[in-house]
Design a protein around this motif. Structure first.
Motif, PDB file in Angstrom:
ATOM      1  N   LEU A  29       2.928   4.122  13.947  1.00 15.97           N
ATOM      2  CA  LEU A  29       3.293   3.488  12.735  1.00 15.97           C
ATOM      3  C   LEU A  29       4.336   4.204  12.321  1.00 15.97           C
ATOM      4  O   LEU A  29       5.015   4.786  12.734  1.00 15.97           O
ATOM      5  N   THR A  30       5.088   2.444  11.109  1.00 21.24           N
ATOM      6  CA  THR A  30       5.555   2.842  10.564  1.00 21.24           C
ATOM      7  C   THR A  30       5.911   2.724   8.848  1.00 21.24           C
ATOM      8  O   THR A  30       4.258   1.946   8.678  1.00 21.24           O
ATOM      9  N   GLY A  31       6.340   3.393   8.376  1.00 18.76           N
ATOM     10  CA  GLY A  31       6.390   3.232   7.055  1.00 18.76           C
ATOM     11  C   GLY A  31       8.178   3.084   6.194  1.00 18.76           C
ATOM     12  O   GLY A  31       8.765   2.947   7.076  1.00 18.76           O
ATOM     13  N   GLU A  32       7.638   2.173   5.119  1.00 18.51           N
ATOM     14  CA  GLU A  32       8.743   1.234   4.657  1.00 18.51           C
ATOM     15  C   GLU A  32       8.619   1.535   3.267  1.00 18.51           C
ATOM     16  O   GLU A  32       7.660   0.520   2.112  1.00 18.51           O
ATOM     17  N   PHE A  33       9.888   2.383   2.338  1.00 21.94           N
ATOM     18  CA  PHE A  33       9.747   2.576   1.688  1.00 21.94           C
ATOM     19  C   PHE A  33       9.654   0.806   0.266  1.00 21.94           C
ATOM     20  O   PHE A  33      10.496   0.554   0.585  1.00 21.94           O
ATOM     21  N   GLN A  34       8.810   0.110  -0.771  1.00 21.61           N
ATOM     22  CA  GLN A  34       8.955  -0.582  -1.241  1.00 21.61           C
ATOM     23  C   GLN A  34       9.360  -0.839  -2.607  1.00 21.61           C
ATOM     24  O   GLN A  34       9.854  -1.688  -3.160  1.00 21.61           O
ATOM     25  N   ASN A  52      12.214   9.133   2.257  1.00 16.12           N
ATOM     26  CA  ASN A  52      12.873   8.377   0.564  1.00 16.12           C
ATOM     27  C   ASN A  52      13.271   6.322   1.102  1.00 16.12           C
ATOM     28  O   ASN A  52      12.677   6.056   0.536  1.00 16.12           O
ATOM     29  N   LYS A  53      12.876   6.007   2.418  1.00 15.60           N
ATOM     30  CA  LYS A  53      13.577   4.918   3.436  1.00 15.60           C
ATOM     31  C   LYS A  53      12.393   4.185   3.690  1.00 15.60           C
ATOM     32  O   LYS A  53      12.042   3.407   3.571  1.00 15.60           O
ATOM     33  N   ALA A  54      12.609   4.852   5.120  1.00 20.29           N
ATOM     34  CA  ALA A  54      11.619   4.605   6.135  1.00 20.29           C
ATOM     35  C   ALA A  54      11.600   5.379   7.017  1.00 20.29           C
ATOM     36  O   ALA A  54      12.395   6.264   7.330  1.00 20.29           O
ATOM     37  N   TYR A  55      10.695   5.307   8.269  1.00 17.19           N
ATOM     38  CA  TYR A  55      10.436   5.937   8.795  1.00 17.19           C
ATOM     39  C   TYR A  55       9.469   5.778   9.970  1.00 17.19           C
ATOM     40  O   TYR A  55       8.968   4.964   9.931  1.00 17.19           O
ATOM     41  N   SER A  70      -1.618  -2.315  14.992  1.00 16.88           N
ATOM     42  CA  SER A  70      -3.002  -3.200  14.776  1.00 16.88           C
ATOM     43  C   SER A  70      -2.732  -3.927  13.661  1.00 16.88           C
ATOM     44  O   SER A  70      -1.409  -3.835  12.974  1.00 16.88           O
ATOM     45  N   PRO A  71      -3.084  -4.951  13.290  1.00 12.01           N
ATOM     46  CA  PRO A  71      -3.215  -5.396  12.135  1.00 12.01           C
ATOM     47  C   PRO A  71      -2.879  -5.641  11.218  1.00 12.01           C
ATOM     48  O   PRO A  71      -3.156  -5.963   9.869  1.00 12.01           O
ATOM     49  N   PHE A  72      -3.776  -4.544  10.225  1.00 14.63           N
ATOM     50  CA  PHE A  72      -3.908  -3.435   9.493  1.00 14.63           C
ATOM     51  C   PHE A  72      -2.946  -2.546   8.924  1.00 14.63           C
ATOM     52  O   PHE A  72      -3.299  -1.463   9.201  1.00 14.63           O
ATOM     53  N   SER A  73      -1.937  -3.241   8.426  1.00 12.23           N
ATOM     54  CA  SER A  73      -1.102  -2.547   7.306  1.00 12.23           C
ATOM     55  C   SER A  73      -1.460  -1.940   6.167  1.00 12.23           C
ATOM     56  O   SER A  73      -3.345  -2.730   5.053  1.00 12.23           O
ATOM     57  N   TRP A  74      -1.266  -1.567   4.978  1.00 20.09           N
ATOM     58  CA  TRP A  74      -1.972  -0.719   3.438  1.00 20.09           C
ATOM     59  C   TRP A  74      -0.657  -0.316   2.698  1.00 20.09           C
ATOM     60  O   TRP A  74       0.539  -0.332   3.795  1.00 20.09           O
ATOM     61  N   GLU A  75      -0.572  -0.733   1.881  1.00 20.17           N
ATOM     62  CA  GLU A  75       0.378   0.304   0.675  1.00 20.17           C
ATOM     63  C   GLU A  75      -0.723   1.546   0.009  1.00 20.17           C
ATOM     64  O   GLU A  75      -1.590   0.873   0.392  1.00 20.17           O
ATOM     65  N   ILE A  76       0.487   2.495   0.069  1.00 22.36           N
ATOM     66  CA  ILE A  76      -0.573   2.944  -0.590  1.00 22.36           C
ATOM     67  C   ILE A  76       1.078   3.705  -1.362  1.00 22.36           C
ATOM     68  O   ILE A  76       2.650   3.523  -1.694  1.00 22.36           O
ATOM     69  N   CYS A  77       0.442   4.299  -2.531  1.00 16.28           N
ATOM     70  CA  CYS A  77       1.281   4.324  -4.624  1.00 16.28           C
ATOM     71  C   CYS A  77       1.203   6.379  -3.571  1.00 16.28           C
ATOM     72  O   CYS A  77       0.390   6.928  -4.438  1.00 16.28           O
ATOM     73  N   LEU A  81       6.030   3.068  -4.353  1.00 14.25           N
ATOM     74  CA  LEU A  81       5.026   2.326  -3.579  1.00 14.25           C
ATOM     75  C   LEU A  81       5.999   2.753  -1.625  1.00 14.25           C
ATOM     76  O   LEU A  81       6.585   1.862  -1.447  1.00 14.25           O
ATOM     77  N   TRP A  82       5.057   3.211  -0.597  1.00 15.71           N
ATOM     78  CA  TRP A  82       5.373   2.665   0.787  1.00 15.71           C
ATOM     79  C   TRP A  82       3.931   1.853   1.050  1.00 15.71           C
ATOM     80  O   TRP A  82       2.896   1.475   1.164  1.00 15.71           O
ATOM     81  N   LYS A  83       4.539   0.937   2.552  1.00 19.71           N
ATOM     82  CA  LYS A  83       4.099  -0.209   3.333  1.00 19.71           C
ATOM     83  C   LYS A  83       3.868   0.773   4.474  1.00 19.71           C
ATOM     84  O   LYS A  83       4.839   0.562   5.349  1.00 19.71           O
ATOM     85  N   VAL A  84       2.396   0.559   5.212  1.00 17.99           N
ATOM     86  CA  VAL A  84       2.570   1.553   6.285  1.00 17.99           C
ATOM     87  C   VAL A  84       2.408   0.772   7.660  1.00 17.99           C
ATOM     88  O   VAL A  84       0.624  -0.276   6.890  1.00 17.99           O
ATOM     89  N   THR A  85       2.575   0.574   8.018  1.00 15.98           N
ATOM     90  CA  THR A  85       2.099  -0.343   9.500  1.00 15.98           C
ATOM     91  C   THR A  85       2.060  -0.151  10.474  1.00 15.98           C
ATOM     92  O   THR A  85       2.724   0.389  11.160  1.00 15.98           O
ATOM     93  N   PRO A  86       0.706  -0.310  11.226  1.00 20.73           N
ATOM     94  CA  PRO A  86       0.218   0.523  12.666  1.00 20.73           C
ATOM     95  C   PRO A  86       0.914  -0.179  13.768  1.00 20.73           C
ATOM     96  O   PRO A  86       0.963  -1.733  13.589  1.00 20.73           O
ATOM     97  N   ALA A  87       1.562   0.193  14.917  1.00 24.65           N
ATOM     98  CA  ALA A  87       2.222  -0.557  15.832  1.00 24.65           C
ATOM     99  C   ALA A  87       1.052  -1.479  16.798  1.00 24.65           C
ATOM    100  O   ALA A  87       1.477  -2.610  16.962  1.00 24.65           O
TER     101      ALA A  87
END
Length: 163
Positions: free
Chosen positions: A131-136, A107-110, A47-54, A39-45
């Protein structure tokens, strides 16, 4: 001697084909930026509309999935450079140019930043996306590989259906 010549020629051709295949795969890193499974949480810088993607590592295409849908089919990478955990590319896409930079660990964050330049009313316009992505961790039960869960709780079907 004449019978061994075709064997030598075949061996040389096989070696050339293998070298070309390795070079071709090395020439496409933007299309192959693949996150670790989970599971990754993706957050645009902007926009308040983040999402999680499997994510399923084998089918993941970071740029295609989170930046430019159908990037692999529509865009052509014109230049690219990788240096450790950093990657920069320039590409041409239908009606636009896309310049992107990636920093981090898949594998961690980008962090992924992209400038899309297009002509609008005779003027060049640039749209910046960061956008940033963080492994959950592991994907939760019920969230299929490739599915996106929006911040509102709405789940979008798997983007992997074409792969």
């Amino acid at each position: 001697m004449t019978r061994s010549a075709p064997l030598i020629l075949m061996a040389i051709l096989s070696l050339c084909a293998a070298t070309a295949a390795i070079a071709a795969s090395a020439a496409e890193p933007a299309q192959r930026l693949q996150r670790a499974s989970g599971l990754w949480k993706v957050t645009p810088a902007t926009s308040p509309f983040s999402w999680e993607i499997c994510v399923d590592h084998e089918r993941d295409r970071l740029i295609d999935d989170d930046l430019w849908s159908d990037f692999e089919q529509e865009c052509t990478i014109e230049s690219q450079h990788r240096d450790g955990d950093s990657y920069v590319f320039q590409s041409s896409c239908p009606g636009a140019r896309l310049a992107g930079s990636f920093n981090g660990d898949l594998n961690k964050a980008y962090t992924l930043t992209a400038d899309t330049t297009m002509e609008l009313n005779g003027k060049s316009e640039v749209q910046r996306m960061a956008l940033t992505g963080e492994f959950q961790g592991a994907c939760p039960a019920g969230l299929a590989p490739g599915a996106k869960k929006m911040r509102s709780g709405m789940v979008m079907k798997s983007i992997y259906s074409k792969r």
